[in-house]
Design an enzyme around this catalytic site. Structure first.
Site, mmCIF file in Angstrom:
data_model
loop_
_atom_site.group_PDB
_atom_site.id
_atom_site.type_symbol
_atom_site.label_atom_id
_atom_site.label_comp_id
_atom_site.label_asym_id
_atom_site.label_seq_id
_atom_site.Cartn_x
_atom_site.Cartn_y
_atom_site.Cartn_z
ATOM 1 N N GLU A 129 0.799 -1.296 -0.083
ATOM 2 C CA GLU A 129 -0.208 0.186 0.144
ATOM 3 C C GLU A 129 0.901 1.299 0.086
ATOM 4 O OE1 GLU A 129 -3.137 -0.200 -0.173
ATOM 5 O OE2 GLU A 129 -3.276 -2.346 -0.025
ATOM 6 N N CYS A 174 -1.935 9.669 2.569
ATOM 7 C CA CYS A 174 -1.785 9.007 1.212
ATOM 8 C C CYS A 174 -2.781 9.406 0.076
ATOM 9 C CB CYS A 174 -1.703 7.571 1.313
ATOM 10 S SG CYS A 174 -2.884 6.594 2.018
HETATM 11 P P1 NAD Z 1 7.493 5.203 7.938
HETATM 12 O O1 NAD Z 1 8.593 5.945 7.510
HETATM 13 O O2 NAD Z 1 6.594 5.168 9.173
HETATM 14 O O3 NAD Z 1 7.948 3.847 7.052
HETATM 15 C C1 NAD Z 1 6.780 2.776 6.971
HETATM 16 C C2 NAD Z 1 7.275 1.506 7.621
HETATM 17 O O4 NAD Z 1 8.382 1.106 7.024
HETATM 18 C C3 NAD Z 1 7.791 1.646 9.287
HETATM 19 O O5 NAD Z 1 7.248 0.626 10.042
HETATM 20 C C4 NAD Z 1 9.343 1.545 8.963
HETATM 21 O O6 NAD Z 1 9.823 0.930 10.239
HETATM 22 C C5 NAD Z 1 9.511 0.759 7.955
HETATM 23 N N1 NAD Z 1 10.796 0.848 7.170
HETATM 24 C C6 NAD Z 1 11.367 2.157 6.994
HETATM 25 N N2 NAD Z 1 12.455 1.920 6.205
HETATM 26 C C7 NAD Z 1 12.485 0.879 6.096
HETATM 27 C C8 NAD Z 1 13.373 -0.123 5.161
HETATM 28 N N3 NAD Z 1 14.626 0.358 4.560
HETATM 29 N N4 NAD Z 1 13.244 -1.384 5.122
HETATM 30 C C9 NAD Z 1 12.284 -1.999 5.601
HETATM 31 N N5 NAD Z 1 11.327 -1.177 6.378
HETATM 32 C C10 NAD Z 1 11.451 0.018 6.289
HETATM 33 O O7 NAD Z 1 6.445 5.747 6.839
HETATM 34 P P2 NAD Z 1 6.513 6.264 5.260
HETATM 35 O O8 NAD Z 1 7.004 5.394 4.364
HETATM 36 O O9 NAD Z 1 7.360 7.778 5.463
HETATM 37 O O10 NAD Z 1 4.912 6.760 5.132
HETATM 38 C C11 NAD Z 1 4.715 7.901 4.284
HETATM 39 C C12 NAD Z 1 4.361 7.141 2.877
HETATM 40 O O11 NAD Z 1 3.362 5.907 2.987
HETATM 41 C C13 NAD Z 1 3.738 7.979 1.873
HETATM 42 O O12 NAD Z 1 4.383 7.669 0.495
HETATM 43 C C14 NAD Z 1 2.440 7.659 1.718
HETATM 44 O O13 NAD Z 1 1.905 7.865 0.578
HETATM 45 C C15 NAD Z 1 2.330 6.169 2.058
HETATM 46 N N6 NAD Z 1 1.122 5.744 2.614
HETATM 47 C C16 NAD Z 1 0.566 5.023 1.883
HETATM 48 C C17 NAD Z 1 -0.878 4.469 2.441
HETATM 49 C C18 NAD Z 1 -1.753 3.678 1.829
HETATM 50 O O14 NAD Z 1 -2.563 3.125 2.233
HETATM 51 N N7 NAD Z 1 -1.405 3.517 0.280
HETATM 52 C C19 NAD Z 1 -1.196 4.976 3.576
HETATM 53 C C20 NAD Z 1 -0.374 5.744 4.319
HETATM 54 C C21 NAD Z 1 0.940 6.232 3.786
#
Ligand code: NAD
Length: 457
Positions: free
Chosen positions: A211, A245
């Site tokens: 997602e 998102c």
């Molecule tokens: P985040 O930084 O919290 O990361 C998400 C998860 O990934 C965390 O649990 C983190 O520990 C893990 N993570 C971080 N780096 C990692 C790596 N290198 N390897 C494995 N796991 C790792 O959140 P984010 O990614 O900054 O969230 C924002 C993004 O998420 C935006 O792009 C947003 O559009 C997207 N998003 C999508 C949805 C959806 O439902 N499609 C919902 C919310 C957010």
């Protein structure tokens, strides 16, 4: 380093068969619901600490949605767990055919920080409803909610059924995925991390649901009801300070209605968030300094129509509209994920489509129009995961619709029945009676072509 024995415990619990029965799964879902109700106050406190969310907003977008998902799963689980009858083709008559829902095994659910409760726990509802054991990884960027999730999961479920792993995702997740084969990984977060997870999963052929994000366009046609459009765009863009998102990432407005739409949007920004949004009840903060600095850098990439005020000590950025933005500027190359809205105008649809196609496959797409023809044409011509006509963002809250991306914005959809399906394998089984066994299919086949053509067509 994660203690892999904790993950083995999940495997052992799954293999014991304890999760197979309706009674067990129902008991877990009911207990989960009771916990979420019992911890309502602590949930509000954690969400306020992480993002300044207020209880009303939290219910609207976090624990309320989780309860809605739980209620729906509790109501429908007996039906979902039943085998489903399928058709049988002529060749195989008089066999009967069925789909048997079966759990996948040990699944990993990874959540982001922006809706740190429901984006993490709604998939968990489906995973448990479908009979899996589940390893839960909250985002370290929303630490208060992450701690609370661990407490309530630990209090609610047997440790073999659900366990929470904390820590820096970039270290913890590759560590786990290299040492332990999950049966499914459900990830919500950014596109770059989604790609890294997909690669980790590929080596063991672990199926994934991703997602992800993207740049979600919002189009306002000349024939739109501008008053309603302005209200709904302001709500969808600036809720959670744009850290959604499904927020409109940028606006494409028909040139003939731009001035009026912007006038109305400024009015609603004022109505909803007041003269001083930094002090307004319900206007959220930016999650951390890194995102604050990234967002502030966008403010100089266009002419500010309204907003632009910011304060690093309070992680505050006012609802901001930008115009005269160069499509090559970073604000139009990256997902904004904050309260900054670039506005472009178009005269012919092709101009708007050309801009949208620079960032193809958005997660969401919004079209405001009064015309059914316009509506159909826009929905056909833009490829997107989910969206709205004359609304923004709220499709996410309708659990009857699958929510997910397409192409760059993700793989797979969930919510409601679809969440159960994500974590279920439907075993396809044909049962053939033994009292009838025509010679047609057995060798020698010589001379049976005509008959085979009758049965297989
Ligand atoms: P985040 O930084 O919290 O990361 C998400 C998860 O990934 C965390 O649990 C983190 O520990 C893990 N993570 C971080 N780096 C990692 C790596 N290198 N390897 C494995 N796991 C790792 O959140 P984010 O990614 O900054 O969230 C924002 C993004 O998420 C935006 O792009 C947003 O559009 C997207 N998003 C999508 C949805 C959806 O439902 N499609 C919902 C919310 C957010």
């Amino acid at each position: 380093m994660t203690d892999i024995s904790r993950l083995q415990e999940q495997r052992t619990f799954f293999d014991s068969g304890a999760t197979r029965t309706l009674a067990f799964r129902m008991q877990q879902l009911l207990a989960f619901k009771q916990t979420i109700i019992r911890y309502e106050q602590q949930i509000y406190e954690a969400l306020h600490a992480d993002l300044k969310k207020v209880p009303e907003e939290a219910w609207f977008t976090e624990n309320g949605l989780l309860i809605q998902e739980l209620n729906y799963a509790i109501k429908h689980l007996p039906g979902w767990m039943k085998r489903k009858k399928a058709g049988t083709n002529l060749l195989n008559q008089p066999s009967s055919s069925y789909l048997y829902p079966s759990p996948l095994g040990v699944v990993l659910v990874i959540g982001p920080w922006n809706f740190p409760l429901q984006l993490l726990l709604i998939p968990v509802v489906g995973a448990i409803a479908a009979g899996n054991t589940v390893v839960i990884k909250p985002s370290e960027n929303a630490p208060a909610t992450a701690r609370l999730v661990e407490k309530l999961v630990t209090e609610t479920f047997p440790p073999g059924l659900a366990t929470v792993i904390q820590g820096d995702g970039a270290v913890v997740i590759p560590g786990m995925m290299k040492e332990f084969r999950f049966d499914h990984v459900f990830y919500t977060g950014s596109i770059p991390v989604g790609k890294a997870i997909y690669q980790l999963a590929a080596k063991d052929l672990v199926p994934v649901t991703l997602e992800l994000g993207g740049k979600d366009p919002c189009v306002v046609e000349a024939d739109a009801r501008l008053e309603v459009a302005a209200r709904r765009i302001v709500l969808g863009k600036f809720s959670n300070a744009g850290q959604m998102c499904v927020s409109p990432d940028y606006l494409l407005v028909h040139v003939s209605v731009k001035e009026e739409l912007l006038r109305l949007m400024k009015k609603y920004i004022l109505d909803f968030f007041g003269e001083n949004p930094a002090e307004t009840y319900g206007y959220n903060k930016i999650i951390n300094e890194r995102n604050f600095d990234r967002l502030v850098s966008y403010l100089s990439q266009g002419k500010i129509v309204t907003g632009g005020e910011h304060d690093r000590t309070r992680l505050f950025i006012a609802p901001t509209i930008l115009e005269e933005v160069n499509p090559e500027a970073p604000v139009m190359q990256e997902e904004i994920f904050g309260p900054v809205l670039p506005v472009f105008t178009f005269t012919a649809r092709e101009e708007a489509l050309a801009l949208i196609r620079r960032n193809p496959n958005p997660l969401s797409f919004y079209i405001f129009t009064g015309s059914k023809v316009n509506e159909r044409d826009w929905l056909e011509q833009v490829q997107f995961g989910s969206g709205c006509v004359n609304n923004t963002a709220l499709q996410f809250t309708n659990h009857h619709l699958p929510f997910g991306g397409v192409g760059q914005s993700g793989i797979g959809g969930y919510h409601g029945r679809h969440t159960f399906d994500v974590f279920t394998h439907y075993k396809a089984v044909m049962k053939t009676p033994v009292w009838f066994d025509p010679a047609l299919k057995y060798p020698p086949l010589k001379g049976k072509l005509k008959l085979l053509k009758f049965f297989i067509r």
